[in-house]
Scaffold this motif. Sequence first.
Motif, short mmCIF file in Angstrom:
data_model
loop_
_atom_site.label_atom_id
_atom_site.label_comp_id
_atom_site.label_asym_id
_atom_site.label_seq_id
_atom_site.Cartn_x
_atom_site.Cartn_y
_atom_site.Cartn_z
N VAL A 127 26.80 -60.54 0.13
CA VAL A 127 26.28 -60.54 -1.24
C VAL A 127 24.92 -59.86 -1.29
O VAL A 127 24.61 -59.11 -2.22
N TYR A 173 28.47 -60.72 -8.33
CA TYR A 173 28.01 -60.15 -7.06
C TYR A 173 28.89 -60.63 -5.91
O TYR A 173 29.23 -59.88 -5.01
N ARG A 174 29.24 -61.90 -5.94
CA ARG A 174 30.09 -62.46 -4.89
C ARG A 174 31.46 -61.79 -4.89
O ARG A 174 32.00 -61.48 -3.83
N GLU A 175 32.01 -61.53 -6.07
CA GLU A 175 33.31 -60.86 -6.16
C GLU A 175 33.22 -59.41 -5.69
O GLU A 175 34.12 -58.92 -5.00
#
Length: 173
Positions: A149, A138-140
């Motif tokens: 995010v 999710y962060r990526e």
Amino acid sequence: MRGSGEIASEAEVRHGLSVTLPRLWRYGFVLSRQRDWADDLVQQTCLRALERHGQFQPGSRIDHWLFTILNSVWLNEVRARRVRFGQGTVEAETSLEVDGAREAEAKVLAGQVMRLVGDLPEAQRAAVFLAYVEGLTYREVAAVLGVPVGTVMSRLAAARAKLADRMSDGAAK
């Protein structure tokens, strides 16, 4: 080993492009829903990556950097062209290649899922592709799309809910 302040060589970026090219094209196709436009997006991404190879930080993931560039190119194109969805699209079945003993059944099911995903709003489609097809965290995904995010989590939750509703309503038949 390089220090953190060093930049990537053009050869490193060229190599990264060569191994990431099919994934970039798939992402371009997911965003644009058009083969020709996906080709253009990838070409512009390659050009921009080579022109700006010095901005890539060795040791980081080049695929994430390239997805970010492609996303930026897409957003610029959307703003410039005021995209009209539904023109020149390719049926999901023709863009999938499935191997194995149950090829026909898997192809039909995959086509149904791709059609449903294709009907999602653009922001949800992009998040679904990056998270579930490309396997980004999710962060990526948030970094590639340039959103928080929490926004990624909301988009994925909304996409899952829409897909579940459509599947239970028989929309995939």
